[in-house]
Design an enzyme around this catalytic site. Sequence first.
Site, short mmCIF file in Angstrom:
data_model
loop_
_atom_site.label_atom_id
_atom_site.label_comp_id
_atom_site.label_asym_id
_atom_site.label_seq_id
_atom_site.Cartn_x
_atom_site.Cartn_y
_atom_site.Cartn_z
NE ARG A 31 -3.93 -2.02 2.19
CZ ARG A 31 -4.13 -3.18 2.88
NH1 ARG A 31 -2.92 -3.33 3.57
NH2 ARG A 31 -5.03 -4.10 2.83
CG ASP B 227 -9.30 -3.82 7.61
OD1 ASP B 227 -9.08 -4.15 6.64
OD2 ASP B 227 -8.52 -2.62 7.88
CG HIS C 70 -6.77 -0.19 5.35
ND1 HIS C 70 -7.16 -1.69 5.99
CD2 HIS C 70 -6.59 -0.33 4.40
CE1 HIS C 70 -7.64 -1.98 4.60
NE2 HIS C 70 -7.59 -1.21 3.47
NE ARG D 212 -11.19 -7.59 2.65
CZ ARG D 212 -10.66 -6.73 2.09
NH1 ARG D 212 -9.61 -6.09 2.66
NH2 ARG D 212 -10.57 -6.44 0.82
#
Length: 309
Positions: A88, A148, A175, A151
Amino acid sequence: MEKKVTVIGAGNVGATTAQRIAEKELADVVLLDVVEGIPQGKGLDLFESSPVEGFNARVIGTQDYDETRDSDLVIVTAGVTRKPGMSRDDLLMTNAKIVGEVVEQAVLRSPDAILLVVTNPLDVMCAVAKKVSGFPREKVIGMAGVLDSARFRSFLAMELDVSVENVSAMVMGGHGDSMVPLPRYTTVAGIPVTQLLPQKTIDELIRRTRNGGAEIVNLLKSGSAFYAPSAAVAEMAESILKDQKKILPSSAYLMGEYGIDGVYIGVPVKLGAGGIEQILEIELSETERSLLHSSAEDVRATLSRLGQS
Ligand code: TXD
């Protein structure tokens, strides 16, 4: 409709978010992108689905910020996505420039809007948006924790073979690879998950959650996840637009909460018409607290690579 939402970036997450907001009749939607024709085409196509789906929300696509004037909520998804093997943070420089530019244009036309940032690296892009807009922290919020947690909830529901609706989870932190799933605050029909699964299985599901974004990127080969991300954005948008005051894990600028200062990090917040109406400080064990702190340090390190610490 009474409310107006601008979605900047008409890619996978932006277009799907526009669809979810329109279908839920939360607001009229302006979809904006730099690429000529894409926002117009997707906006018109989406509006043309409304007679069949039966929703009453106007949707337009544009490249012109004047069309975004007086939005109640501006959702920033503009940027580039991760390719397989790319972290990221690799996206950092490119997306910081894009987010800075789009936020500057948007807040000129909508000075009273709430900004909901989605672009990665998320916590750092929130800091860019806050700095460029000059908005107070209540009005610049990042989406990551809801995704998150979703998930983690999905993996727990699969493992236990129970309804996803029974599973409630809390994921804090940045994140990124240092996100902090909290099994102690994760329950199935009110029962702490620590009573239902051995620690080894919980650890395995936490590992999969941390890797959740990369798992999808590796499967798709080009592009990254968008169904679950857009669902998470829509839940946050709904809580703000309808003043629902839901408590949702969100990236917020901390000013001393959890002993952390001057950085965006995922924490439980109450989201309502005022944006962040409260930051909840839950009790953490020594280990959980140190994981949160090291996650905050990761975000701070990325910020300093950007020259913004
Ligand atoms: O949990 C989370 N926060 C995330 C974040 C979950 C999923 C996706 N996450 C990040 O959101 C991802 O890493 C990206 O940084 C963004 C957007 O993801 P998406 O999958 O929608 O990327 P696309 O499909 O490439 O779309 C990006 C669009 C594309 O249409 C570009 O033309 C546009 O952004 N773009 C711009 N629009 C307006 N203005 C400028 N300057 C601009 N630059 C690119």
